[in-house]
Design a protein around this motif. Sequence first.
Motif: not given
Length: 126
Positions: A17-27, A65-78
């Motif tokens: 397993s791996l967990r990728l993160s994507c941090a957003a800035s601006g907007g 499908k069934g292996r990956f899960t996408g999610s977001r945390d709007n408080a962390k812009n991630t």
Amino acid sequence: QVRLVESGGGLVQAGGSLRLSCAASGGTFSSYVMGWFRQAPGKEREFVVGISRSGSNTYYADSVKGRFTGSRDNAKNTVYLQMNSLKPEDTAAYYCAAHPNGYYNYYTDSREYYYWGQGTQVTVFS
């Protein structure tokens, strides 16, 4: 200007397993429809998952499908991509992308996304 920065890629054995993160800035992050895409060498960029503004709606490519899960945390812009049961065919550069103020909950066409991160490499070995 929106900036997206991915992290969390690496080398992993098949089945791992791996967990990728994507941090957003601006907007205003909470107004963006987000997506994850991937691109393997010699192949076209491929849709992985679309994530609605609130995160309550997601849409997956059949291949993950069934292996990956996408999610977001709007408080962390991630936005996140949890990848389980990884296979060698999941090896690719993974990109997050943002569509600001979209009408729909998700988009599968890469041309719908305005902003892109630089990508993070995921390599799965058997």
